[in-house]
Design a protein around this motif. Structure first.
Motif, mmCIF file in Angstrom:
data_model
loop_
_atom_site.group_PDB
_atom_site.id
_atom_site.type_symbol
_atom_site.label_atom_id
_atom_site.label_comp_id
_atom_site.label_asym_id
_atom_site.label_seq_id
_atom_site.Cartn_x
_atom_site.Cartn_y
_atom_site.Cartn_z
ATOM 1 N N LEU A 99 -10.840 4.796 -8.006
ATOM 2 C CA LEU A 99 -11.330 4.566 -6.687
ATOM 3 C C LEU A 99 -12.015 2.853 -7.091
ATOM 4 N N SER A 100 -12.673 2.734 -7.855
ATOM 5 C CA SER A 100 -13.177 1.974 -8.585
ATOM 6 C C SER A 100 -12.132 0.268 -9.295
ATOM 7 N N ALA A 101 -11.432 1.089 -9.507
ATOM 8 C CA ALA A 101 -10.232 0.430 -10.335
ATOM 9 C C ALA A 101 -9.213 0.529 -9.015
ATOM 10 N N ILE A 102 -9.548 0.377 -7.544
ATOM 11 C CA ILE A 102 -8.052 0.015 -7.283
ATOM 12 C C ILE A 102 -8.570 -0.916 -6.108
ATOM 13 N N ASP A 103 -9.919 -0.700 -6.041
ATOM 14 C CA ASP A 103 -10.964 -1.890 -5.291
ATOM 15 C C ASP A 103 -10.607 -3.073 -5.795
ATOM 16 N N LYS A 104 -11.344 -2.813 -7.430
ATOM 17 C CA LYS A 104 -11.008 -4.250 -7.886
ATOM 18 C C LYS A 104 -9.713 -5.183 -8.101
ATOM 19 N N ALA A 105 -9.291 -3.861 -8.160
ATOM 20 C CA ALA A 105 -7.030 -4.950 -8.313
ATOM 21 C C ALA A 105 -7.132 -5.183 -6.837
ATOM 22 N N ALA A 106 -7.043 -4.267 -6.334
ATOM 23 C CA ALA A 106 -6.624 -5.355 -4.609
ATOM 24 C C ALA A 106 -7.552 -5.990 -4.061
ATOM 25 N N VAL A 107 -8.773 -5.808 -4.471
ATOM 26 C CA VAL A 107 -9.309 -7.409 -4.054
ATOM 27 C C VAL A 107 -9.115 -8.754 -4.424
ATOM 28 N N ASP A 108 -8.694 -8.395 -6.461
ATOM 29 C CA ASP A 108 -8.383 -9.600 -7.097
ATOM 30 C C ASP A 108 -6.816 -10.215 -5.940
ATOM 31 N N VAL A 109 -6.521 -9.380 -5.831
ATOM 32 C CA VAL A 109 -4.708 -9.610 -5.240
ATOM 33 C C VAL A 109 -4.909 -10.287 -3.362
ATOM 34 N N CYS A 110 -6.357 -9.792 -2.999
ATOM 35 C CA CYS A 110 -6.549 -10.383 -1.932
ATOM 36 C C CYS A 110 -6.386 -11.505 -1.429
ATOM 37 N N ASP A 111 -7.219 -12.063 -2.729
ATOM 38 C CA ASP A 111 -8.008 -13.450 -2.817
ATOM 39 C C ASP A 111 -6.650 -14.344 -3.231
ATOM 40 N N PHE A 112 -5.903 -13.686 -2.792
ATOM 41 C CA PHE A 112 -4.326 -14.750 -3.094
ATOM 42 C C PHE A 112 -4.277 -15.301 -1.736
ATOM 43 N N PHE A 113 -4.935 -14.177 -1.018
ATOM 44 C CA PHE A 113 -4.372 -14.430 0.952
ATOM 45 C C PHE A 113 -5.642 -14.613 1.626
ATOM 46 N N ASP A 114 -6.983 -13.540 0.939
ATOM 47 C CA ASP A 114 -7.984 -13.957 2.060
ATOM 48 C C ASP A 114 -9.126 -13.752 1.293
ATOM 49 N N LYS A 115 -10.115 -14.950 1.017
ATOM 50 C CA LYS A 115 -11.714 -15.159 0.035
ATOM 51 C C LYS A 115 -12.640 -13.966 0.760
ATOM 52 N N ASP A 116 -11.881 -13.681 2.507
ATOM 53 C CA ASP A 116 -13.105 -13.079 2.736
ATOM 54 C C ASP A 116 -12.986 -11.979 2.209
ATOM 55 N N VAL A 117 -12.321 -10.853 1.502
ATOM 56 C CA VAL A 117 -12.341 -9.614 1.481
ATOM 57 C C VAL A 117 -12.949 -9.386 -0.704
ATOM 58 N N THR A 118 -13.797 -8.762 -0.265
ATOM 59 C CA THR A 118 -15.087 -8.539 -1.347
ATOM 60 C C THR A 118 -14.893 -7.480 -1.231
ATOM 61 N N LYS A 119 -14.079 -6.330 -0.868
ATOM 62 C CA LYS A 119 -14.478 -4.801 -0.833
ATOM 63 C C LYS A 119 -13.115 -4.158 -0.356
ATOM 64 N N VAL A 120 -12.009 -3.610 -1.241
ATOM 65 C CA VAL A 120 -11.116 -2.513 -0.520
ATOM 66 C C VAL A 120 -11.394 -0.998 -1.412
ATOM 67 N N ILE A 121 -11.230 -0.357 -0.226
ATOM 68 C CA ILE A 121 -11.301 1.031 -0.097
ATOM 69 C C ILE A 121 -10.275 1.942 0.049
ATOM 70 N N ALA A 122 -10.104 2.715 -0.700
ATOM 71 C CA ALA A 122 -8.660 3.703 -0.449
ATOM 72 C C ALA A 122 -8.758 5.034 0.497
ATOM 73 N N THR A 123 -7.474 4.940 1.156
ATOM 74 C CA THR A 123 -7.838 6.033 2.978
ATOM 75 C C THR A 123 -7.558 6.873 2.720
ATOM 76 N N LEU A 124 -7.688 8.591 3.014
ATOM 77 C CA LEU A 124 -7.341 9.237 2.751
ATOM 78 C C LEU A 124 -7.481 10.076 4.476
ATOM 79 N N GLY A 125 -6.113 10.628 4.922
ATOM 80 C CA GLY A 125 -6.508 12.329 5.935
ATOM 81 C C GLY A 125 -5.651 13.169 5.438
ATOM 82 N N ALA A 126 -6.076 14.113 5.046
ATOM 83 C CA ALA A 126 -5.169 14.544 3.906
ATOM 84 C C ALA A 126 -5.029 16.387 5.507
ATOM 85 N N GLU A 127 -3.823 16.419 5.794
ATOM 86 C CA GLU A 127 -3.517 17.468 6.751
ATOM 87 C C GLU A 127 -3.263 18.738 6.036
ATOM 88 N N GLN A 128 -4.116 20.008 6.417
ATOM 89 C CA GLN A 128 -3.778 20.910 5.188
ATOM 90 C C GLN A 128 -3.452 22.042 6.410
#
Ligand code: ADP
Ligand code: MG
Length: 727
Positions: A190-219
């Protein structure tokens, strides 16, 4: 011989609905009341301390001892005010369940009896962990394992038999720091995807400093009456029925069944929902059961690590509350042959600190480029690591489901929906992008997505990985699995992909290409490269199996085959490079999953042999003797052969089935002996898969035939119609 069965059925007839007490007031009044959440923390901690704690939680930094002391003290105050007497580190070892070891707050200080909870007890514990799977990691160096506090998932109180215990979510690692659980690698991914996604968001929006992965698990799950469950040794031992003829009324009844929840089940649902809500699990129950006896519930999605904890906790609560209602909840992927299995659909997306869902197409063309970037990169990641994704959902129980024409096939593919497929196709065919002032997005071919998507109602239930408008739904995950196993892989492969994307775009920009154009050009390349993974048609069909083969997509039908991807050089590279697992950890996990497979098949095989030899065959012989007596009697009173010929036929048929069973059980036991002597774990798993398991079908066939022949009064095993139709 069938006394147990009929006693169980008698019990079911006498069952009454268990009364449920619901807390007064609205759900929002008691939602999260058993959780040490930020609101509680804020009310108990000095505001400066509270701010520091939040900062630590959000940044993932290491917490100082003095800060931990303040939190521990506040936690104790809160927990004791709620009546908790004990605390435990709560973790998710690789057994697939959760583990706890309860300690009392109470201790003697000299002669003084007091309740204490120090920072050291909060931050780290050393559970007696020798019985948890470790794949050889702990044996080699050090026998000890440690649990360490995960401040990003709040502590909570659970009630078991009148005792209330404060549970502290933790990771579980060896003395040498290697992960022994599901959470430790998940936090890294999760920390890896946060960092990688923030780095990519940097192309579009400098205000993005954190990206969280979300989950909704149907059981999804099945419910069976407790007495019926206990009278089926296969359900008790293996979680699934190894025998049982399909009932006269099966799935075709779904129309009738739909919407009519039996009162006992309804009471159970309200009960576990209430417990879950108190624990901050934002559950919304849906009653859309597909098979008889099958149900589903789904919480509102949230931050992924917390949602995984919630899913584990929910499964615990569901099992515990079930016993109050004299029910058993079955999480096995395929408890009943011939009837739909259960999955755990993992709805996954990425959200930013600015409140945007990166997989949701926006209104403006600029937003659509963000969307397309994350959308196409995810598809590319799935294409590159399809085999690893398949490995991440492999288990003995999920093997029954994948490819069984009612669940996604074992072939990994991605469903996009017709509109997005068209968008990607158009983008791919667009010749070189020409930039023309304000019209750039028009030229890029991405100005039209919002309107198109407004009506995106495409659904494809046959796809293992489907885009559903603003998220991907990983449908192939098994109902009994800890979702972290699949989600570590998904987040790692997407993070890795985003890093590559960022580098490639940067390289173009350095060559002087305009940013948007560079992005589009790289995305176009990805669309071309990953085409083989896209499939919009019927995933259950034979045509897809053939087509997938032509495309070079793998179709790993069994767990040992699928698990191999964990050890491929590509996977090892990926995990090591991304810092998720070192080679030893990966190897240990691979071994643990193989061992687990062997154990599961071994247990099923033993239960099968036992039931066949000790329950079914004696019953069949008993019934056959009745038929023999009948034939003798008919002869004795002088009737001709035409009067007993068909009974004679049945007698012979029973003998044939019995001898088939004996022959196959014997051969299966032999195959087991051979397999058990194989040193190499992989080869042993293959032997269980290809040899031992081969006898399941013929044994089951003969037993199920006997079920149809033998007098119902004698048959020892509860029948499907009795197990499945709860009153
Ligand atoms: P379905 O149509 O598949 O039955 P729903 O639309 O009700 O499903 O949603 C299924 C699950 O997806 C729910 O748990 C929901 O909260 C979750 N979900 C919705 N949006 C997101 C998102 N952005 N990220 C993760 N999960 C999500
Ligand atoms: Mg769904």
């Amino acid at each position: 011989m069938a006394t147990l069965r009929f006693r169980a059925l008698d019990l079911v007839n006498q069952r009454e609905t268990t009364q449920v007490s619901i807390p007064e007031g609205k759900i929002s009044d008691y939602f999260g009341s058993n959780v040490f959440n930020t609101k509680t923390m804020q009310s108990l901690l000095p505001s400066e301390v509270y701010k520091q704690v939040i900062q630590v939680i959000e940044s993932g930094e290491k917490i100082s001892t003095s800060l931990a002391d303040s939190v521990a003290s506040a936690m104790k105050t809160w927990a004791m005010s709620k009546g908790a007497t004990h605390y435990t580190h709560w973790f998710q070892p690789l057994t697939g369940t959760t583990a706890e070891k309860h300690d009392s707050f109470f201790e003697l200080d000299g002669e003084l009896a007091i309740e204490k909870f120090r920072a050291s007890a909060l931050v780290q514990q050393e559970p007696d962990a020798s019985s948890f799977p470790n794949g050889g990691i702990r044996n080699t160096f050090e026998a000890r394992g440690y649990t360490a506090w995960d401040p990003s998932s709040p502590a909570f109180i659970i009630e078991i038999n009148e005792t209330k215990t404060l549970c502290i979510p933790t990771i579980f690692v060896s003395y040498t720091g290697e992960a022994l659980d599901f959470k430790a690698p998940l936090l890294k991914a999760l920390s890896a995807i946060d960092k990688a996604a923030v780095d990519v968001c940097d192309f579009f929006d400098k205000d993005v400093t954190k990206v969280i992965a979300t989950l909704g698990a149907e059981q999804e799950y099945f419910l069976v009456d407790e007495a019926l469950f206990n009278a089926r040794p296969d359900l008790v031992m293996a979680g699934r029925s190894v025998f049982g003829h399909t009932p006269a009324k099966g799935q075709q009844l779904e129309d009738h069944y739909f919407g009519s929840i039996p009162p006992r089940v309804r009471a159970y649902m309200i009960d576990f929902e209430t417990e879950a809500l108190k624990l901050g699990i934002p559950l919304r129950t849906r009653h859309n059961e597909v098979a008889p006896g099958q149900f589903e519930c789904a919480p509102q999605f949230g931050e992924l690590n917390l949602s995984v904890d919630h899913n584990s906790l929910l499964m615990d609560i569901m099992s515990k509350v079930a016993s109050k209602h004299k029910l058993k909840v079955l999480f096995h992927e395929k408890p009943f042959a011939g009837i739909n299995g259960s999955g755990k659909h993992c709805n996954w997306s990425l959200g930013t600190n600015t409140g945007k869902n990166l997989l949701s197409p926006g209104r403006r063309p600029k937003d659509n480029l963000v969307f397309l970037t994350f959308f196409v990169n995810t598809i590319k990641a799935v294409y590159e690591h399809a085999d690893l994704l398949r490995a991440s959902i492999a288990s003995a129980s999920n093997d029954h489901r994948l490819g069984a024409n009612e669940a996604p096939p074992a072939i990994i593919s991605a469903f996009l929906g017709s509109q997005l497929s068209a968008v990607l196709d158009a983008l791919e065919q667009n010749t070189d992008v020409i930039e023309k002032g304000d019209n750039m997005y028009l030229k890029l071919g991405i100005d039209k997505i919002p309107e198109i998507l407004l009506d995106n109602t495409d659904r494809n239930r046959t796809s293992p990985f489907a885009f559903t408008g603003n998220k991907f739904e990983f449908r192939a995950v098994g109902s009994s699995a800890n979702p972290a196993q699949a989600l570590v892989v998904l987040n790692t492969i997407v993070a890795n992909q985003l890093i590559q994307f960022k580098n490639s775009v940067n390289a173009e920009i350095e060559k002087g290409v305009k940013k948007e154009v560079a992005i589009i050009n790289i995305l176009k390349e990805y669309i071309k490269e990953s085409k083989a993974i896209r499939f919009e048609g019927n995933g259950y069909s034979q045509e897809w199996v053939d087509e997938a083969e032509k495309r070079g997509l793998n179709n790993f039908k069994t767990t040992p085959q699928a698990l191999k991807a964990y050890m491929s050089p590509k996977t090892v590279d990926l995990f090591v490079k991304m810092g998720i697992y070192n080679e030893r950890e990966l190897h240990a996990r691979y071994d643990i999953y193989l061992e687990e497979y062997v154990k599961k098949v071994q247990i099923e095989s033993r239960v099968m042999g036992d039931l066949a030899l000790n329950h079914v065959i004696p019953t069949a012989i008993h019934y056959q003797n009745k038929l023999i007596a009948n034939v003798k009697g008919l002869k004795e009173i002088g009737l001709g052969e035409e009067y007993y010929a068909s009974t004679l036929g049945s007698i012979k048929e029973i003998s044939n089935h019995i001898s088939d069973i004996l022959k196959n059980v014997d051969a299966m036991v032999e195959a087991r002996k051979v397999a058990n002597n194989i040193e190499d774990t992989y080869e042993r798993a293959v032997a269980y898969c290809d040899d031992v398991r081969n006898y399941f079908e013929p044994i089951r066939y003969a037993v199920d035939k006997l079920e149809l022949m033998v007098d119902d009064e004698d048959w020892p095993l509860l029948k499907y119609r009795e197990l499945l139709f709860l009153k």
